[in-house]
Scaffold this motif. Structure first.
Motif, short mmCIF file in Angstrom:
data_model
loop_
_atom_site.label_atom_id
_atom_site.label_comp_id
_atom_site.label_asym_id
_atom_site.label_seq_id
_atom_site.Cartn_x
_atom_site.Cartn_y
_atom_site.Cartn_z
N ASP A 293 0.82 -1.22 0.00
CA ASP A 293 0.00 0.00 0.00
C ASP A 293 0.85 1.27 0.00
O ASP A 293 0.66 2.17 -0.82
CB ASP A 293 -0.94 0.01 1.22
CG ASP A 293 -1.76 -1.26 1.34
OD1 ASP A 293 -1.17 -2.35 1.21
OD2 ASP A 293 -2.97 -1.17 1.57
N ALA A 294 1.81 1.36 0.93
CA ALA A 294 2.59 2.60 1.06
C ALA A 294 3.57 2.77 -0.10
O ALA A 294 3.68 3.86 -0.68
CB ALA A 294 3.33 2.64 2.39
N ASN A 296 3.37 1.70 -3.02
CA ASN A 296 2.70 1.89 -4.30
C ASN A 296 2.09 3.28 -4.46
O ASN A 296 1.54 3.60 -5.52
CB ASN A 296 1.60 0.84 -4.50
CG ASN A 296 2.18 -0.51 -4.91
OD1 ASN A 296 3.37 -0.60 -5.22
ND2 ASN A 296 1.36 -1.54 -4.93
N VAL A 297 2.16 4.10 -3.42
CA VAL A 297 1.62 5.45 -3.52
C VAL A 297 2.41 6.22 -4.59
O VAL A 297 3.64 6.24 -4.56
CB VAL A 297 1.70 6.18 -2.16
CG1 VAL A 297 1.43 7.67 -2.31
CG2 VAL A 297 0.70 5.57 -1.18
N GLU A 316 -3.09 10.20 0.62
CA GLU A 316 -2.98 8.82 0.10
C GLU A 316 -1.96 8.01 0.89
O GLU A 316 -2.17 6.84 1.19
CB GLU A 316 -2.58 8.84 -1.38
CG GLU A 316 -3.60 9.46 -2.32
CD GLU A 316 -3.03 9.62 -3.72
OE1 GLU A 316 -2.63 8.59 -4.34
OE2 GLU A 316 -2.96 10.75 -4.22
N ASN A 319 -3.44 7.15 4.34
CA ASN A 319 -4.43 6.08 4.29
C ASN A 319 -3.77 4.72 4.04
O ASN A 319 -4.20 3.70 4.60
CB ASN A 319 -5.48 6.36 3.21
CG ASN A 319 -6.36 7.54 3.58
OD1 ASN A 319 -6.48 7.89 4.76
ND2 ASN A 319 -6.97 8.17 2.59
N ALA A 320 -2.72 4.71 3.22
CA ALA A 320 -2.01 3.46 2.93
C ALA A 320 -1.37 2.92 4.20
O ALA A 320 -1.47 1.72 4.51
CB ALA A 320 -0.94 3.71 1.86
N THR A 324 -2.30 -0.67 6.76
CA THR A 324 -1.43 -1.76 7.22
C THR A 324 -1.30 -1.74 8.75
O THR A 324 -1.21 -2.79 9.37
CB THR A 324 -0.04 -1.68 6.58
OG1 THR A 324 0.52 -0.40 6.83
CG2 THR A 324 -0.12 -1.87 5.08
#
Length: 588
Positions: A293-294, A296-297, A316, A319-320, A324
């Protein structure tokens, strides 16, 4: 599992080593096991508990060792099996632990298993890999079995002239996928790749592409997201297949016998419950996973590199990370904290400011942020120095990674060599390419950054930032360095592990476009901390947290100079304004 009897890996900080680029002990230009052994005292001095060594197995090195030709042999330029045994014992001698990369979705096409599988359709090992017949259209033209795009571009299917079938490769054509549905194959994988190393004393594995082993029945086409292009991104189709839980339970049974840990690389898994099912203590599959998640920001939606630098909003990233971190909320799951590894560009260049003015401070801010997140913390070589990406002036020929060169070539072809498109592709690679993590470790300001001898030719270009103070020798003697800050952060993390390692995470002022703030609350006993990070080159206001008067709160750590001292808690002066890239850790 109660907090009183937490397994070692929960409170651990793990230091990741990329052997080719870490330290060259014999001056042939390639990092090696001898270089790692020489550097163990330095690694231990950081305050880490374990090392993770990227693939050091025998390999043709098409994908930097993630194409393994023999799980039970060492890549000769890195050293010998005796060197590995020395490394394991020297790590243990220092009270640390060692984990290896476990790459078992695929092998190299030079592995003996695949050579046999490819030799004929009736070879006993034919079914150890994923072979399929061609599809033919109305005109009799041959096509692959489906439209999946590989992780490095082009089709996931390679035609084999000898046996007149296709084999599946989710990565390079030289990395054929193993057929996990074959019980005999699985047992051979477990014995060769896992048990042989557990018997030698390794303490666990980082498991590569851990959710790709079980493919969906029928291998259906992926949805069309890149119209006009024959191959489509299929990660959400081929990940998390029907038998994943069973395979991981089999692996866990082996790991448990040796009291060994597992951390899986878990891409394409947006469903929180699916992640929890993988890492629930009760389910006994994996101890934890790396979610993407992080990291891929800011990447492209169609293709990873098809984006512009800094193409994201801070919300973004918040939230990422929250996604997690919140795995721990009301579950028996565990999580990880990381922002760099061998597959990511340098975090200071992606999420901080790598200009000479702000790179030290923004690197410290990122250290505080990720050092205060719950879960097992992973630190990548050079991250503790605030290493940055290669400059834009470095020619594309210096980029060695297959992912980078394939993308650049594809963009040249797609755009018919349009100069603007080619320049955009170069800018995207300068921001996101994996190559930036793979430049040699920066030990000194000398030639080749002290990675190898002055007469040697490093296998990959050295970042010029080594001569600008971003190196171990210069930072080790400087209390205001990124290295000194990481050491302080890891010490505080251990002193307050109840809150910082095991605590529950809560975003504060979530919509703030410039300041990232969160509270951590201890799950056992008392204790709360507030972390505040100004992700901007301008002054910003402290967030308002439930009307709390922060002037009475104690600052444990800050990254800004006060009264001539760096990183000193603001005992006397309370300041409601955050300086550019400033971060503070308050104990509430």
């Amino acid at each position: 599992m109660s907090n009183t009897q937490a397994p070692w890996w929960k409170d651990a900080t793990v230091y990741q080593i990329y052997p080719a680029s870490f330290k060259d002990s014999n001056n042939d230009g390639i990092g090696d096991l001898g270089g790692i052994i020489e550097s163990l005292d330095y690694i231990q001095s950081l305050g880490v508990d374990a090392i993770w060594v990227c693939p050091m197995y025998a390999s043709p090195q098409v994908d930097m060792g993630y194409d393994i030709s023999d799980y039970e042999a060492v890549y000769p330029p890195y050293g010998t099996m005796q060197d590995m045994e020395t490394l394991i014992s020297e790590v243990h001698h220092r009270g640390m632990r060692i984990i290896l990369d476990l790459v078992i979705n695929h092998t190299s096409d030079q592995h003996e298993w695949f050579k046999q599988s490819r030799s004929s359709r009736d070879n006993p090992k034919r079914d150890w890999y994923m072979w399929r017949p061609a599809k033919y259209d109305a005109d009799g033209v041959r096509h692959p079995p489906n439209n999946w795009r590989s992780n490095f571009g082009d089709s996931t299917w390679q035609w084999d002239e000898l046996t007149q079938e296709y084999y599946l490769h989710l990565f390079c054509p030289e990395q054929p996928d193993l057929n996990w549905e074959n019980v005999e194959t699985r047992q051979a994988i477990y014995q060769s790749a896992m048990i042989s190393w557990l018997e030698r004393g390794v303490d666990g594995f980082r498991v590569d592409t851990v959710n790709m082993y079980s493919k969906p029945a029928g291998l259906p086409d992926a949805p069309i997201r890149d119209p006009g292009f024959p191959w489509q991104d299929a990660g959400l189709v081929y990940c998390n297949g029907p038998h994943m839980d069973m395979y991981l339970e089999e692996m866990n049974a082996i790991l448990t016998k040796y009291n060994a840990m597992s951390v899986g690389e878990c891409p394409f898994t947006p469903d929180r419950q699916r992640v929890i099912d993988y890492v629930s203590a009760e389910k006994r599959r994996l101890n934890m996973v790396f979610q993407f998640d992080a990291v891929n920001v800011g990447i492209g939606t169609t293709l990873k590199f098809m984006t512009k630098p800094f193409n994201y909003a801070l919300v973004e990233l918040k939230n990422a990370i929250a996604g997690t971190q919140n795995l721990l909320d009301g579950t028996d799951a565990w999580t990880t904290s990381f922002i760099e590894n061998h597959d990511q560009a340098r975090s200071v260049s992606r999420f901080g400011d790598d200009s000479p003015q702000w790179r030290t401070r923004s690197a410290k801010m990122l250290a505080m942020l990720f050092g205060c997140l719950s879960g097992t913390l992973y630190l990548y070589q050079g991250q503790e120095l605030g290493m940055i990406n290669l400059p834009l002036s470095v020619p594309i020929e210096e980029y060695k990674d297959v992912d980078s060169s394939n993308y650049y070539r594809e963009m040249v072809e797609r755009s018919h060599n349009d100069p603007t498109a080619v320049q955009e592709a170069k800018a995207a690679l300068q921001h996101l390419a994996r190559d930036h993590a793979r430049t040699p470790m920066q030990w000194t300001a000398a030639k080749h950054a002290g990675f190898t001898g002055s007469e040697a030719q490093p296998w990959m270009c050295v970042n010029s930032s080594a001569a600008e103070g971003i190196n171990v020798a210069d930072e080790a003697g400087d209390d205001s360095s990124v290295l000194a800050f990481w050491r302080k952060t890891l010490k505080i993390r251990q002193q307050h592990c109840n809150v910082l390692v095991h605590g529950l995470f809560e975003l504060v002022d979530a919509e703030n476009p410039r300041v990232f703030s969160f509270v951590k609350s201890a799950t056992h006993g008392s204790g709360r901390t507030l972390v505040v990070c100004n992700f901007s080159g301008s002054d910003s206001d402290l967030p308002n947290y439930d009307g709390l008067d922060l002037s009475a709160a104690k600052t444990l750590l800050g990254n800004v100079e006060v009264d001539g001292r760096y990183d000193s808690p603001r005992e006397v002066q309370y300041d409601s304004r955050l300086q550019p890239w400033e971060s503070r850790l308050y104990i509430l």
